[in-house]
Enzyme design. Structure first.
Site, PDB file in Angstrom:
ATOM      1  N   TYR A  27       0.836  -1.201   0.000  1.00 21.11           N
ATOM      2  CA  TYR A  27       0.000   0.000   0.000  1.00 21.11           C
ATOM      3  C   TYR A  27       0.873   1.256   0.000  1.00 21.11           C
ATOM      4  O   TYR A  27       0.581   2.242  -0.700  1.00 21.11           O
ATOM      5  CB  TYR A  27      -0.930   0.007   1.213  1.00 21.11           C
ATOM      6  CG  TYR A  27      -1.735   1.277   1.311  1.00 21.11           C
ATOM      7  CD1 TYR A  27      -2.808   1.524   0.449  1.00 21.11           C
ATOM      8  CD2 TYR A  27      -1.404   2.261   2.246  1.00 21.11           C
ATOM      9  CE1 TYR A  27      -3.521   2.707   0.511  1.00 21.11           C
ATOM     10  CE2 TYR A  27      -2.117   3.448   2.314  1.00 21.11           C
ATOM     11  CZ  TYR A  27      -3.182   3.658   1.445  1.00 21.11           C
ATOM     12  OH  TYR A  27      -3.888   4.837   1.514  1.00 21.11           O
ATOM     13  N   GLY A  82      -1.999   9.708   3.850  1.00 20.83           N
ATOM     14  CA  GLY A  82      -3.071   9.171   4.666  1.00 20.83           C
ATOM     15  C   GLY A  82      -2.646   8.005   5.548  1.00 20.83           C
ATOM     16  O   GLY A  82      -1.731   7.254   5.222  1.00 20.83           O
ATOM     17  N   SER A 109      -2.907  15.160   6.418  1.00 23.10           N
ATOM     18  CA  SER A 109      -3.933  14.733   5.484  1.00 23.10           C
ATOM     19  C   SER A 109      -5.299  14.618   6.151  1.00 23.10           C
ATOM     20  O   SER A 109      -5.408  14.284   7.337  1.00 23.10           O
ATOM     21  CB  SER A 109      -3.561  13.364   4.902  1.00 23.10           C
ATOM     22  OG  SER A 109      -4.640  12.809   4.166  1.00 23.10           O
ATOM     23  N   GLN A 130      -4.291  19.362   4.481  1.00 19.91           N
ATOM     24  CA  GLN A 130      -4.764  18.969   3.151  1.00 19.91           C
ATOM     25  C   GLN A 130      -6.202  18.486   3.258  1.00 19.91           C
ATOM     26  O   GLN A 130      -6.520  17.645   4.092  1.00 19.91           O
ATOM     27  CB  GLN A 130      -3.869  17.872   2.577  1.00 19.91           C
ATOM     28  CG  GLN A 130      -4.355  17.269   1.283  1.00 19.91           C
ATOM     29  CD  GLN A 130      -5.198  16.024   1.499  1.00 19.91           C
ATOM     30  OE1 GLN A 130      -5.097  15.364   2.528  1.00 19.91           O
ATOM     31  NE2 GLN A 130      -6.046  15.702   0.550  1.00 19.91           N
ATOM     32  N   TYR A 132      -9.968  17.287   1.340  1.00 21.73           N
ATOM     33  CA  TYR A 132     -10.791  16.831   0.224  1.00 21.73           C
ATOM     34  C   TYR A 132     -12.190  17.400   0.438  1.00 21.73           C
ATOM     35  O   TYR A 132     -12.605  17.637   1.587  1.00 21.73           O
ATOM     36  CB  TYR A 132     -10.905  15.307   0.210  1.00 21.73           C
ATOM     37  CG  TYR A 132      -9.625  14.565  -0.077  1.00 21.73           C
ATOM     38  CD1 TYR A 132      -9.148  14.457  -1.379  1.00 21.73           C
ATOM     39  CD2 TYR A 132      -8.915  13.941   0.942  1.00 21.73           C
ATOM     40  CE1 TYR A 132      -7.980  13.744  -1.646  1.00 21.73           C
ATOM     41  CE2 TYR A 132      -7.757  13.237   0.688  1.00 21.73           C
ATOM     42  CZ  TYR A 132      -7.290  13.141  -0.616  1.00 21.73           C
ATOM     43  OH  TYR A 132      -6.144  12.443  -0.882  1.00 21.73           O
ATOM     44  N   THR A 158      -6.747  18.985  -2.429  1.00 17.04           N
ATOM     45  CA  THR A 158      -6.353  17.970  -3.410  1.00 17.04           C
ATOM     46  C   THR A 158      -7.487  17.772  -4.403  1.00 17.04           C
ATOM     47  O   THR A 158      -8.631  17.536  -4.016  1.00 17.04           O
ATOM     48  CB  THR A 158      -6.018  16.640  -2.722  1.00 17.04           C
ATOM     49  OG1 THR A 158      -4.835  16.815  -1.932  1.00 17.04           O
ATOM     50  CG2 THR A 158      -5.758  15.540  -3.746  1.00 17.04           C
ATOM     51  N   LYS A 255      -3.507  21.148  -4.928  1.00 12.03           N
ATOM     52  CA  LYS A 255      -2.613  20.014  -5.164  1.00 12.03           C
ATOM     53  C   LYS A 255      -3.215  19.049  -6.183  1.00 12.03           C
ATOM     54  O   LYS A 255      -4.373  18.662  -6.080  1.00 12.03           O
ATOM     55  CB  LYS A 255      -2.355  19.265  -3.852  1.00 12.03           C
ATOM     56  CG  LYS A 255      -1.451  18.044  -3.963  1.00 12.03           C
ATOM     57  CD  LYS A 255      -1.208  17.444  -2.581  1.00 12.03           C
ATOM     58  CE  LYS A 255      -0.328  16.208  -2.658  1.00 12.03           C
ATOM     59  NZ  LYS A 255      -1.049  15.044  -3.235  1.00 12.03           N
ATOM     60  N   HIS A 279      -0.226  12.616  -7.590  1.00 17.00           N
ATOM     61  CA  HIS A 279      -0.609  11.807  -6.421  1.00 17.00           C
ATOM     62  C   HIS A 279       0.366  10.651  -6.201  1.00 17.00           C
ATOM     63  O   HIS A 279      -0.015   9.544  -5.829  1.00 17.00           O
ATOM     64  CB  HIS A 279      -2.031  11.275  -6.595  1.00 17.00           C
ATOM     65  CG  HIS A 279      -2.819  11.214  -5.316  1.00 17.00           C
ATOM     66  ND1 HIS A 279      -3.707  12.191  -4.947  1.00 17.00           N
ATOM     67  CD2 HIS A 279      -2.854  10.297  -4.321  1.00 17.00           C
ATOM     68  CE1 HIS A 279      -4.266  11.871  -3.792  1.00 17.00           C
ATOM     69  NE2 HIS A 279      -3.750  10.735  -3.374  1.00 17.00           N
ATOM     70  N   ASP A 310       5.707  18.112  -6.243  1.00 23.08           N
ATOM     71  CA  ASP A 310       5.312  17.066  -5.307  1.00 23.08           C
ATOM     72  C   ASP A 310       5.477  15.698  -5.960  1.00 23.08           C
ATOM     73  O   ASP A 310       4.637  15.275  -6.755  1.00 23.08           O
ATOM     74  CB  ASP A 310       3.853  17.266  -4.885  1.00 23.08           C
ATOM     75  CG  ASP A 310       3.363  16.154  -3.974  1.00 23.08           C
ATOM     76  OD1 ASP A 310       3.847  16.074  -2.833  1.00 23.08           O
ATOM     77  OD2 ASP A 310       2.510  15.354  -4.411  1.00 23.08           O
ATOM     78  N   GLY A 312       8.670  12.276  -6.464  1.00 19.46           N
ATOM     79  CA  GLY A 312       9.905  11.862  -7.101  1.00 19.46           C
ATOM     80  C   GLY A 312      11.164  12.411  -6.476  1.00 19.46           C
ATOM     81  O   GLY A 312      12.268  12.030  -6.863  1.00 19.46           O
ATOM     82  N   ARG A 314      14.152  12.669  -4.194  1.00 20.03           N
ATOM     83  CA  ARG A 314      14.892  11.692  -3.403  1.00 20.03           C
ATOM     84  C   ARG A 314      16.213  12.227  -2.860  1.00 20.03           C
ATOM     85  O   ARG A 314      16.753  11.678  -1.923  1.00 20.03           O
ATOM     86  CB  ARG A 314      15.172  10.433  -4.259  1.00 20.03           C
ATOM     87  CG  ARG A 314      13.920   9.685  -4.701  1.00 20.03           C
ATOM     88  CD  ARG A 314      13.201   9.086  -3.509  1.00 20.03           C
ATOM     89  NE  ARG A 314      12.031   8.312  -3.888  1.00 20.03           N
ATOM     90  CZ  ARG A 314      10.791   8.785  -3.931  1.00 20.03           C
ATOM     91  NH1 ARG A 314      10.561  10.052  -3.645  1.00 20.03           N
ATOM     92  NH2 ARG A 314       9.786   8.003  -4.258  1.00 20.03           N
ATOM     93  N   GLY A 333       6.505  12.384   0.115  1.00 22.33           N
ATOM     94  CA  GLY A 333       5.730  11.600   1.063  1.00 22.33           C
ATOM     95  C   GLY A 333       6.343  10.249   1.379  1.00 22.33           C
ATOM     96  O   GLY A 333       6.659   9.950   2.534  1.00 22.33           O
ATOM     97  N   ARG A 334       6.537   9.409   0.358  1.00 29.00           N
ATOM     98  CA  ARG A 334       7.058   8.063   0.605  1.00 29.00           C
ATOM     99  C   ARG A 334       8.377   8.061   1.374  1.00 29.00           C
ATOM    100  O   ARG A 334       8.559   7.227   2.269  1.00 29.00           O
ATOM    101  CB  ARG A 334       7.217   7.307  -0.721  1.00 29.00           C
ATOM    102  CG  ARG A 334       5.916   6.762  -1.294  1.00 29.00           C
ATOM    103  CD  ARG A 334       6.206   5.863  -2.490  1.00 29.00           C
ATOM    104  NE  ARG A 334       4.984   5.414  -3.130  1.00 29.00           N
ATOM    105  CZ  ARG A 334       4.348   6.067  -4.102  1.00 29.00           C
ATOM    106  NH1 ARG A 334       4.833   7.234  -4.525  1.00 29.00           N
ATOM    107  NH2 ARG A 334       3.236   5.589  -4.641  1.00 29.00           N
TER     108      ARG A 334
END
Length: 401
Positions: A27, A82, A109, A130, A132, A158, A255, A279, A310, A312, A314, A333-334
């Protein structure tokens, strides 16, 4: 591998993979469809080369800047992500505290497992929420009011998730929220004892900021795709965004925008910033990498709004490339979620400290004493080079900060 042996994003990713049950890691790690956009987000940075300028005074290097009216320790935002409780029981609080202590901009989020108020109290740095737009418009108004009362510096809408993307890794694993032990995933949960122990000890997986909504995940195990498709309002238009900007009355980012035309529309309705985003490759696949959209957007809007790349990002060199192209900041994020999964707040602090060191070192090596010194002179475009491959190999997209 231990936390002390993690020096870049791929190190944190490998440790997170060891710590998390397979459905949870997938996920976090996965994207939509063939995951082309997911991989291209980072790989696209290889299109440009940095051109250093030497014999500059770099005795003092300052990474500070202003984002959305707030002073930040670096031109970087921790993107809204999230359900951080999935990855570690210290959840969003750990991230907000670490970011705030280092002066970094943190974005909470709507789909968080920590309240608006608790996240605000945990962070001493700049904060954004953020949002929705749900079918329950009263819920949206309530969230805005709570953010104002809690002292958030900015709001972020978003716009690219009215319908959930096709995340096939989650379909295969049967991922639901809150997590539940299934026959298919039992072996993976059973062999990740620390995570599973904390699941049983502290099963606080509610989406606490939308608990009043009839579709809140805390009311039962539900697929994330199902929640998005049933609770998010598909009728949202530019008029709704304009009303939300007016209601908030402060710095406001939109966003999910990727086209120059949409960037112009966003500025025309009063957006302070545009977070160029697909996203994280989790919605519509085959979309361009955010960094590829910077120049056309900057040409379209001039200096009327900030641009934030937002996805990619690194390494510190990625930040410099985004700035040289015309962006004001980046977000990610990741990377910090890998660090959270790898070691909770300690992991996030280690990652963010390494990131800031990398950015400061990269600035110095480029010949710049300040973030504002980076511009188009420091960049060479290799798009016409026949050896350039935008997507590259999958394993190379996680090899950096």
């Amino acid at each position: 591998m231990s936390l002390s042996q993690c020096f870049n994003v791929e190190d944190f990713r490998r440790l997170a993979r060891r710590k998390l049950p397979r459905p949870i890691f997938d996920y976090l790690d996965g994207g939509a469809d063939d995951e082309w956009s997911l991989e291209n987000n980072a790989a696209a940075f290889r299109r440009w080369r940095l051109m250093p300028q030497y014999l500059r005074d770099i005795s003092t290097v300052d990474t500070q800047t202003t984002i959305l009216g707030a002073r930040a320790g670096a031109p970087a935002i921790l993107s809204p992500t999230g359900m951080s409780r999935l990855f570690h029981h210290e959840k969003e609080i750990a991230v907000a505290r670490a970011a705030g202590d280092l002066g970094l901009f943190y974005c909470l989020s709507t789909m968080a497992t920590t309240t608006i108020e608790d996240a605000a109290a945990a962070s001493a740095g700049p904060k954004m929420f953020q949002i929705y737009i749900h079918k329950d418009r009263g819920l949206t108004k309530e969230l805005v009011a709570r953010c104002r009362a809690a002292g958030y510096d900015a709001l972020c809408l978003t716009v690219d998730a009215a319908v959930a993307g096709n995340r096939e890794r989650d379909r295969r694993s049967g991922f639901v929220m809150p997590p539940r032990l299934t026959a298919a995933g039992f072996a993976s949960f059973a062999t990740h004892f620390e995570w599973t122990f904390n699941l049983l000890r502290d099963p606080g997986f509610d989406l606490v900021n939308v608990r009043a909504s009839g579709g809140a995940l805390g009311k039962g195990a539900t697929g994330v795709i199902e929640y998005i498709d049933t609770q998010f309002d598909r009728t949202v238009t530019w008029d709704d965004a304009a009303r939300l900007i007016e209601e908030w009355g402060g710095p406001f980012a939109i966003k999910g925008i990727q086209s120059a035309d949409d960037a112009r529309r966003a500025v025309d309705i009063g957006a302070s910033a545009i977070m160029i985003s697909n996203h994280g490759g989790r919605q519509l696949d085959s979309t361009p990498a955010p960094v590829e959209c910077v120049r056309p957007m900057r040409d379209a809007i001039g200096d009327r709004a900030e641009l934030i790349v937002d996805g990619g990002v690194r390494r510190g060199t990625h930040v410099l490339k985004a700035l040289a192209l015309g962006a004001d900041a980046v977000s990610f994020g990741r990377p910090y979620l890998y660090a959270l999964a790898a070691g909770g707040e300690r992991g996030v602090r280690r990652f963010l400290s390494l990131f800031l060191e990398d950015l400061e070192r990269s600035l110095a090596l480029l010949g710049c004493a300040r973030v504002a010194d980076v511009d188009a002179r420091h960049l060479r475009d290799l798009a016409a080079d026949e050896t350039f491959s935008p997507a590259g190999k999958k394993e190379t997209t996680h090899d950096a900060f």
